[in-house]
Write an enzyme that holds these catalytic residues in place. Structure first.
Site, short mmCIF file in Angstrom:
data_model
loop_
_atom_site.label_atom_id
_atom_site.label_comp_id
_atom_site.label_asym_id
_atom_site.label_seq_id
_atom_site.Cartn_x
_atom_site.Cartn_y
_atom_site.Cartn_z
N CYS A 24 -9.97 3.70 -29.96
CA CYS A 24 -11.47 4.34 -30.53
C CYS A 24 -12.10 4.52 -28.97
CB CYS A 24 -11.71 3.65 -31.36
SG CYS A 24 -10.90 3.70 -32.87
N GLU A 25 -11.64 5.02 -27.96
CA GLU A 25 -12.55 5.55 -26.88
C GLU A 25 -12.15 6.61 -26.36
OE1 GLU A 25 -13.26 2.86 -23.67
OE2 GLU A 25 -12.91 0.90 -24.60
N GLY B 28 0.79 -1.08 -0.03
CA GLY B 28 -0.11 0.08 -0.05
C GLY B 28 0.80 1.36 -0.08
N1 LLP Z 1 -1.06 -7.14 -1.05
C1 LLP Z 1 -2.43 -7.28 -1.39
C2 LLP Z 1 -3.39 -8.42 -0.66
C3 LLP Z 1 -3.02 -6.66 -2.44
O1 LLP Z 1 -4.17 -6.95 -3.00
C4 LLP Z 1 -2.10 -5.75 -2.95
C5 LLP Z 1 -2.45 -4.99 -4.20
C6 LLP Z 1 -0.72 -5.49 -2.41
C7 LLP Z 1 -0.44 -6.14 -1.57
C8 LLP Z 1 0.44 -4.55 -3.28
O2 LLP Z 1 -0.13 -3.39 -3.15
P1 LLP Z 1 0.84 -2.18 -3.41
O3 LLP Z 1 1.93 -2.10 -2.40
O4 LLP Z 1 1.27 -2.26 -4.82
O5 LLP Z 1 -0.07 -0.58 -3.17
N2 LLP Z 1 -4.10 -1.55 -10.32
C9 LLP Z 1 -4.01 -0.69 -9.06
C10 LLP Z 1 -3.70 -1.22 -7.87
C11 LLP Z 1 -4.22 -2.18 -7.45
C12 LLP Z 1 -3.76 -3.08 -6.18
C13 LLP Z 1 -4.34 -4.50 -5.96
N3 LLP Z 1 -3.76 -5.06 -4.72
C14 LLP Z 1 -3.41 0.73 -9.72
O6 LLP Z 1 -2.99 0.61 -10.62
O7 LLP Z 1 -3.51 1.81 -8.73
#
Ligand code: LLP
Length: 433
Positions: free
Chosen positions: A355-356, A250
């Protein structure tokens, strides 16, 4: 102790980009693009190593394992870099499991998260002996028990707590509120522990929490970790030993210079240390974006400038299929010319060829005046860039290149048309199910 890695040596400082962004990890980007074409994803391996190092340094003295969230960027070369640095993996599918193992990340450093693990996936992960399942529902817990019992093994499990905390991030990447599909309430988790001895083939001795992504404030982390810590203390007192606490990922990054102020790794770990003071078990972390986002850029050329009635459009050869974040989350990514020729500033809607109308990287963005053929950088695309790419509009997947100290290595070649359509066939062989 933290996982062993080649981190006794401090990585060289990140090669600073020029004000005109010509160099990245000391690689000359215009020359690179002459060879590789655009759109092109590039990743600075030194930047990734620096991030790993910063996190490991902040964690010093704690018994920890960093499990990189593979979904952020699942390229095998990135996973290999993680493996070499002693980093494990947080996976959410058998595909990610296979990638992680293939890249040399040992099974005992892999945790499995996600709300939809099916019996086959669980069986596959148990078979190779992963470290832990982060269990997200009672039905999944019973499935794990059933599959482990059939394999005559004992599965290690953590319950994913939904702490009902607002991560203060985009709604689509917020996961820790009770309205979200992820995890279970502390009340429900308490019932699992009370009944844990009825599970002959699941050792329920871990807690897991992940409240969302791109978090730029310490408060939501503090709040979530304190709730988990209070629960851990309660469980220990009730005779349920907690061998690992997984604090998820996160950590946010800088997408907009001067506006986004990411949390320092040391401050983040400070919050963990404070909330979990006295905890003797193992701490797991699942960063994705923090490790790879700012190490990546998407190189793209201007196809043309299209003056409209109300707006002026800068049409790029990259599109939403190469980088979905702006169209999916209205995400801001800084966009800069690779070579700043001191041209006057103007305002564009920066769009791709798909095309969006949603195929828009930025609206009303100030940029030096551009011409067809100019090379631009879309910054901080190393996480959730290529990993979320598609072939929409039958656009082949872009090439990906790793950079290091002035040299580059192709880590995914540009997809050929034949590869894109592989597996498709005319409806010739009609059968009855
Ligand atoms: N752990 C779990 C259980 C998760 O679901 C995720 C991300 C992470 C760790 C890693 O999170 P990070 O450190 O990368 O914030 N596609 C979206 C982000 C989706 C995140 C999904 N889960 C974007 O491009 O912002």
């Amino acid at each position: 102790m933290s996982a062993p890695m080649d981190r006794n040596t401090t990585p060289a400082p990140l090669s600073k980009t020029n004000s005109d962004f010509r160099l990245f990890d000391e690689v000359d980007l215009p020359l690179l693009v002459e060879r590789m074409g655009t759109p092109l994803h590039v990743y600075s391996s030194n930047t990734i190593r620096q991030r790993i190092y910063a996190l490991h340094s902040a964690l010093q003295g704690l018994d920890t394992l960093i499990c990189y969230a593979v979904k952020a960027n699942a390229n095998l070369a990135i996973l290999q870099l993680m493996a070499k640095a002693g980093v494990g993996a947080d996976i959410v599918s058998v595909g990610e499991l296979r990638r992680a193992l293939n890249a040399g990340i040992p099974a005992e450093r892999i945790v499995f998260s996600g709300v939809g693990k099916n019996a086959d996936e669980i069986a596959g992960a148990l078979n190779v002996g992963i470290l832990r399942f982060n269990v997200e529902s009672h039905d999944e817990l019973l499935t794990l028990q059933r599959v482990a019992s059939a394999q005559e093994v004992v599965a290690s499990a953590a319950v994913r707590i939904n702490p009902d905390v607002d991560a203060q991030t985009h709604a689509k990447i917020s996961t820790g509120k009770s309205e979200n599909k992820f995890g279970v309430s502390i009340d429900e988790a308490r019932r699992w522990f009370t009944a844990r001895k009825s599970l002959s083939h699941v050792q329920l001795d871990g807690l897991h929490v992940h409240i969302g992504s791109q978090i730029l404030s310490l408060d939501p982390f503090r709040c979530a970790f304190e709730r988990v810590a209070a629960f851990w203390r309660e469980l220990e007192q009730a005779g349920h030993p907690i061998r690992s606490i997984d604090v998820g990922g996160g950590l946010g990054v800088c997408y907009r210079e001067g506006v986004d102020h990411p949390i320092d790794a040391a401050d983040y770990v400070g919050v963990i240390r404070h909330a979990l003071a006295g905890y003797q078990g193992r701490l797991l972390l699942e960063p994705g974006r923090y490790l790879v986002a700012e190490a990546g850029m998407l190189l793209t050329r201007v196809v043309r400038i299209k003056p409209g009635v109300e707006r002026q459009f800068l049409v790029l050869d990259a599109a939403m299929n190469d980088l979905q974040r702006p169209s999916l989350y209205d995400a801001w990514h800084d966009i800069v010319p690779v070579i700043d020729q001191g041209r006057p500033m103007t305002t564009y809607d920066i769009v791709g060829p798909v095309c969006e109308s949603g195929d828009t990287f930025a609206r009303g963005r100030e940029l030096p005046e551009c011409e067809a053929g100019d090379l631009l950088l879309i910054r901080a695309t190393g996480a959730y860039g290529a990993s979320m790419a598609s072939t929409y509009n039958s656009r082949p997947l872009a090439a990906e290149v790793m950079l290091q100290n002035g040299r580059y290595a192709v880590v995914r070649r540009r997809q050929h048309f034949e590869e894109m359509i592989a597996g498709e066939q005319p409806a010739r062989n009609w059968e009855t199910p």
